[in-house]
Design a protein around this motif. Sequence first.
Motif, PDB file in Angstrom:
ATOM      1  N   MET B  12       0.839  -1.194   0.000  1.00 49.51           N
ATOM      2  CA  MET B  12       0.000   0.000   0.000  1.00 49.51           C
ATOM      3  C   MET B  12       0.877   1.248   0.000  1.00 49.51           C
ATOM      4  SD  MET B  12      -2.757   1.235   2.809  1.00 49.51           S
ATOM      5  CE  MET B  12      -1.493   1.831   3.909  1.00 49.51           C
ATOM      6  N   GLY B  13       1.917   1.210   0.816  1.00 48.37           N
ATOM      7  CA  GLY B  13       2.825   2.362   0.874  1.00 48.37           C
ATOM      8  C   GLY B  13       3.476   2.626  -0.473  1.00 48.37           C
ATOM      9  N   THR B  50      -0.137  18.318   5.620  1.00 45.15           N
ATOM     10  CA  THR B  50      -1.474  17.852   5.233  1.00 45.15           C
ATOM     11  C   THR B  50      -1.476  16.340   5.061  1.00 45.15           C
ATOM     12  OG1 THR B  50      -1.611  19.877   3.978  1.00 45.15           O
ATOM     13  CG2 THR B  50      -3.361  18.284   3.635  1.00 45.15           C
ATOM     14  N   GLY B  51      -0.407  15.835   4.469  1.00 44.67           N
ATOM     15  CA  GLY B  51      -0.317  14.393   4.261  1.00 44.67           C
ATOM     16  C   GLY B  51      -0.392  13.642   5.563  1.00 44.67           C
ATOM     17  N   PHE B  52       0.382  14.102   6.561  1.00 48.86           N
ATOM     18  CA  PHE B  52       0.381  13.393   7.842  1.00 48.86           C
ATOM     19  C   PHE B  52      -0.994  13.453   8.485  1.00 48.86           C
ATOM     20  CE2 PHE B  52       4.964  14.433   7.454  1.00 48.86           C
ATOM     21  CZ  PHE B  52       5.414  13.133   7.430  1.00 48.86           C
ATOM     22  N   VAL B  53      -1.609  14.645   8.444  1.00 49.00           N
ATOM     23  CA  VAL B  53      -2.932  14.800   9.054  1.00 49.00           C
ATOM     24  C   VAL B  53      -3.933  13.867   8.373  1.00 49.00           C
ATOM     25  CG1 VAL B  53      -4.860  16.394   9.350  1.00 49.00           C
ATOM     26  CG2 VAL B  53      -2.529  17.153   9.833  1.00 49.00           C
ATOM     27  N   THR B  54      -3.903  13.855   7.033  1.00 50.04           N
ATOM     28  CA  THR B  54      -4.871  13.041   6.299  1.00 50.04           C
ATOM     29  C   THR B  54      -4.685  11.565   6.612  1.00 50.04           C
ATOM     30  OG1 THR B  54      -4.671  14.691   4.563  1.00 50.04           O
ATOM     31  CG2 THR B  54      -5.854  12.692   4.018  1.00 50.04           C
ATOM     32  N   VAL B  55      -3.446  11.123   6.630  1.00 50.09           N
ATOM     33  CA  VAL B  55      -3.180   9.719   6.944  1.00 50.09           C
ATOM     34  C   VAL B  55      -3.711   9.391   8.334  1.00 50.09           C
ATOM     35  CG1 VAL B  55      -1.317   8.128   7.542  1.00 50.09           C
ATOM     36  CG2 VAL B  55      -1.242   9.386   5.404  1.00 50.09           C
ATOM     37  N   TYR B  56      -3.496  10.320   9.267  1.00 47.63           N
ATOM     38  CA  TYR B  56      -3.934  10.109  10.635  1.00 47.63           C
ATOM     39  C   TYR B  56      -5.447   9.959  10.698  1.00 47.63           C
ATOM     40  CZ  TYR B  56      -3.944  10.770  15.684  1.00 47.63           C
ATOM     41  OH  TYR B  56      -4.096  10.598  17.012  1.00 47.63           O
ATOM     42  N   ILE B  57      -6.161  10.873   9.994  1.00 50.70           N
ATOM     43  CA  ILE B  57      -7.628  10.802   9.982  1.00 50.70           C
ATOM     44  C   ILE B  57      -8.084   9.479   9.381  1.00 50.70           C
ATOM     45  CG2 ILE B  57      -9.711  11.801   8.957  1.00 50.70           C
ATOM     46  CD1 ILE B  57      -8.297  14.502   9.058  1.00 50.70           C
ATOM     47  N   ALA B 217       2.183   3.771   5.956  1.00 56.80           N
ATOM     48  CA  ALA B 217       1.490   4.953   5.453  1.00 56.80           C
ATOM     49  C   ALA B 217       2.337   6.192   5.720  1.00 56.80           C
ATOM     50  CB  ALA B 217       0.122   5.077   6.115  1.00 56.80           C
ATOM     51  N   ILE B 218       2.884   6.269   6.938  1.00 51.90           N
ATOM     52  CA  ILE B 218       3.731   7.416   7.275  1.00 51.90           C
ATOM     53  C   ILE B 218       4.999   7.414   6.421  1.00 51.90           C
ATOM     54  CG2 ILE B 218       5.086   8.468   9.114  1.00 51.90           C
ATOM     55  CD1 ILE B 218       2.166   8.831   9.609  1.00 51.90           C
ATOM     56  N   MET B 219       5.585   6.212   6.266  1.00 56.30           N
ATOM     57  CA  MET B 219       6.792   6.093   5.442  1.00 56.30           C
ATOM     58  C   MET B 219       6.521   6.590   4.030  1.00 56.30           C
ATOM     59  SD  MET B 219       9.483   5.013   6.880  1.00 56.30           S
ATOM     60  CE  MET B 219      10.524   4.193   5.697  1.00 56.30           C
ATOM     61  N   SER B 220       5.330   6.294   3.553  1.00 57.46           N
ATOM     62  CA  SER B 220       4.978   6.696   2.196  1.00 57.46           C
ATOM     63  C   SER B 220       4.926   8.219   2.088  1.00 57.46           C
ATOM     64  CB  SER B 220       3.640   6.067   1.823  1.00 57.46           C
ATOM     65  OG  SER B 220       3.366   6.270   0.490  1.00 57.46           O
TER      66      SER B 220
END
Lengths: 399, 365, 533
Positions: B12-13, B50-57, B217-220
Amino acid sequence: MNKYKKRKKCVIYFFICVNCLFLSGCWDRTEINDLALVTGIGIDQKGKDVMLTVQLIVPKLLGAGTSMNGSNTGGGGATIVRSGTGKTLADAIANLQEKLPRRLFWGHVKAIVFGEKAAEAGIRPHMDFLSRNPQMRLRSNVLVASGTAKSVLELLPPIEQSSAEVMRELSKSEILMNATLKDVLQMLSDDTRAAALPMVKILPVEKGKTKLETIPFINGTAIFKKDKMIGSIGDKLTRGVLWLRNEIKQANITVSVKGVKGKITATIIHAHTQLIPKYEKGSWKMVVNITSQDDILLNATNFSLYNEQHIHRLEKELARATTARVEAALQKVQKEMNADILGFADAFHRKYPKEWNRVKKRWDEIFPTIEVTVKTKITIQRPGMNTTPQGIPAEEVEK
Amino acid sequence: MIEKGKISALQMGIMMHPAIIATAILLVPAITAHHANQDMWISPIWASLTGFVTVYIAILLHNYYPQQTVIEYSEQIVGKFFGKIVGFIFLLFYLHTNGIIIREYGEFIVGNFFVRTPLIFVMGSMIFVCALAVRGGVEVIARLSEMIVPVVIIVIVFFIILLIPDMNITNMLPVMEKGIFPSIKGAIIPQSWFSEFFLIAFFLPYVADQENRKKWAIMSVVAVLFTLFLVNITVLFVLGNITARFVYPVMSAVRYVSIADFLEHLEAFVMAIWVAGAFLKISVFYYVFVLGTAQWLRLSDYRLLVFPSGFLLLVFAVWTAPNLMELSLFLGTTVPFYLDSVQTIIPSFLLLIAKWRNKMRDEQK
Amino acid sequence: MRFFYQPRKLTKNRSEPLTATQKERQEERQDALSFDLAQNVQTLQSIYENCSDVVFRPLRVGGTTKATLVYIDGLVNVDELDSIILPSVMKSTASDPLEMQHLFEQTLTVANIQKAKTVAECVEHISSGHPILLIDQQNEAFSFGIAKWEKRSLEEPTGEAVIRGPREGFTESLGTNLSLLRRKIKSPKLKTKSMKLGAYTQTNIIIAYIDGIASDTLLEEVEARLARIDIDGILETSYIEELIEDNPYSPFPQVLSTERPDVVAANLLEGRVAILQDGTPFVLVVPVSFYSLLQSSEDYYQRHLVSTAIRWLRYLFLLISLLLPSLYVAVLTFHQEMVPTTLLLTMSASRELIPFPALVEAIIMEIVFEALREAGVRLPKQAGAAVSIVGALVIGQAAVQAGIVSAPMIIVVALTGIASFTIPRYTAGIALRMLRFPMIFLAGSLGLLGIMLGLLIILTHMATLRSFGVPYLSPMAPMQGREMKDVLIRVPLWKRNKRPRLTGTDNLTRQGPNQKPNPLDGDDKTRKENRHD
């Protein structure tokens, strides 16, 4: 089951249709033999119109018999020159294309030459066209011809394939100014809007050769301000400018040491120039720090270089010569032409962004008034293959 | 579940990398450079927030409904009727966004290489190839990304190395000349690309090794950030102050490569490799749209929808904008609000409501 | 990540009625032998009506009891029949069944004696070359395992030559092939399950695997797929291959076929299953991944660094064999700027008088090359020399001189031809060679973009493919770090401690750890001895 099969059939039909599309889809296909390979572009001003000259390479016919000889195979090609005129460069191309059975192909353009008059009239509209065309190479060298661009492109150089190739090779050697299309675009969109382009002249024809059998060579630099050429400087001054721009790669300096007969030539191995801007209470100052490591190329004196004191004297002499050269260039470019091709504005911009932004608009007024101090330090690294001067008895060598 | 395949978190990443990068290196660097000038290399760092926030949500939402995609659980969160509406918004959004992506792809190919080839043909052929991959399902797309992404990354690194001789480090000076704001302004556009990380909400239910999903996801996001940073700084070093003047700065920088008079004009080669990346991006969006539609309509198989939605995508790609200038303007002005509101703001509302509902349920117990 | 490897079931429970061949088989052979010799002989004679090679030899056991010997001429070792069986049977004094039993157990010096109770069994024995002795007043027949027919001797497999490695190859005889395998793997864990396929050919098939390494699901799947086969005859393992593969429309081989016992043994040791068939030297191995088709057995016999380099060379030439002609066409007709000017001029000059567009030229030359290759395989050896001479002229100097093709095109075609033969498995090589033609068309219509789209379609297809449940592109996609060591490089043997997880995770340990030779560490005797010098 049945439904699935039907769907599969649909997919297959669709695939076949798409395949047919592929077969018919050759919109951008061009056989290589329908292309006219442009190696050089020349742009001249002809009254109000633009005259475009292209240098084309015609692949030598390699047909049935000739391929066996082996002598004529290679990729050698003769060049021909064609011109077209128009209100703009694009018009001129259209006009030119009418006279050519093959499609012009710009992917191999090596050199773009501006005629002196075209350069004086302004190169911006041409530059826009050249950078907008997807085929054009940003790496093509840009030069200014002293005379018309056509006369340069017409030449049939005896060594290289085409005169465009000659200009490219000469530019690459970096003895003098060298500018690619990208560099010119960068210089023109800089805050100072001053640009320096190499000038080409035509080497006088050797005896017994036809008028065209010679090469163009780079000699001097054309100075541009706001995309218009305002003048040119010669070989020596160009080197001075190169020192200031930290672009010097290859140069020899010949000096004579006080009290000694004959001359000594040193070659630069490594050179570095640092511009140190200073802003103090409304006065703009610039310190130019030049450091260079040289090797001895030639020693026509009886001066032994295996003596530390002699080396020191020589180094000082070399530094003085370099400084003189740089100062002469400064005199011409900074004081007379007032064109900041030296990168002073960038240096100030980096160090004093706030102050610089205030005077950005009036840079033309400030630039000639900058006090420049040139500090040169030259160290000699190796004496070459000889220890003491060759060709004279040992007693005559001054130790 | 409609999709029977399973992917790993790593897959997925890897899949998300081209799904963000592919178009983020086309028009975006020019827009970033326009706002941030020599600070354009800092912008991706702000944008990645934004990426980190979105992944978190997405991951928090996934924790509440681990077996479902966003189309399915939005019905559970805000009720059937509103859930359908939210789902419809998502579907329409992904249809439209994919139309934009395909158009960007087509404009790039036609504008740079195939000037006389009809745009619709270039886009149609790509949609067809993507449709084949989408039919294969999530496993096939994941495997394809594993094959393609390493090649894409190697090519990017290779070209950065080739460009080193032409780099001029002083192009990045003075750093933060006008403070921090130009770089943040330059980040507004790329950050909307990072919001596309919400796509993982469609893939998380199919991830086999759930314990690793957060990590990858974070790594991505970090990988995308790093790639964008590297690309931006390379373009800046090579082109300097004229970066914003080019429609496709990365392509213009690649054109400049010249090693030993032989490795020159490799842009067509780079285009071919980039096409593979674009293929993955379009496939991922395409798959999400098809899968979401099937879930929205409660179909038993999504493969039926693949080819019909391909035609729909082609239509959207044509309708998106009349010309490249308008497309670029759209990307430079509307897109940040558009992408963010659907992919970050709506999900965060969903998350809030889901949290509140859970609390209510706990209290009732 | 076990979920990747559940083989997808292809077999469905069929409720369809029996086919004609099956019915026929069942009807005629179910009945048991009777006590009446004449009737038994009658039955067999009616079965073998118009079979001139079947011999019915009436005789009397011990000069009293009537009996008939039935065998097929040419399948039986007549020498043994004459010198061992007939004398002891005819001279024996046995008359009643018990004594007869005694005779066969104690005095007859033949190792393999079996009893047949039905007509069907008798027919089976006769067909396999075992003579049948029908005796009056007994409802059992005796068969003697003295089959013998003409076979080829062991030869080096021509299709898979190696420089270093065993030189014996499988032959057409199933027994020989099994013995070759058994000689490599002596453990009783090597199991061989036998079955017969083909209504008329009655071909013996053997499924070989190593118990405890090959996973049960895989074995079940192989058996189920084989059991599905209902065909009149099987003449080569390719028949089986076509009937059991996962995607019958794919150009890629999904089963490995090999002539080399060492390849089969190595695959069995990695948990794969082999299918041997009587009458062909080619053995099938399942499952395979694409990368294993690009590996030669010699990779493991050469030094590992050399093998790694050769593997990369193969990957490079794999791309060349698929792409070079299309790249040439694309560059020449779409991306002329990519070629350095001088090279472009050379190409341009050589094409100046060629009447065809580059696309047509490429297609013609590739087809001619394929024709020459095909002719080279089919033609009798005596004519081979002629083909190579004429071929060299057609694709060569003469064609260039005549101005029909350009010289660079010849180089491209030749290089592509060579490249496709660097792939060790012929089946994989020919698949790529075939795919090259659509690629040329794509290149001719869309340049590099077309090539890329074509590649993406091929890649998508390969990502969808599975071979007996194993993803075709594994271990690259899905990525398995540990198993990549056999794809990107060839790891030294002392590092291959685990088996690939292709087929199951039951028994992963291949060998003991720490096998890296390290003479400095231990007390190496040779070192100690040499220290005295």
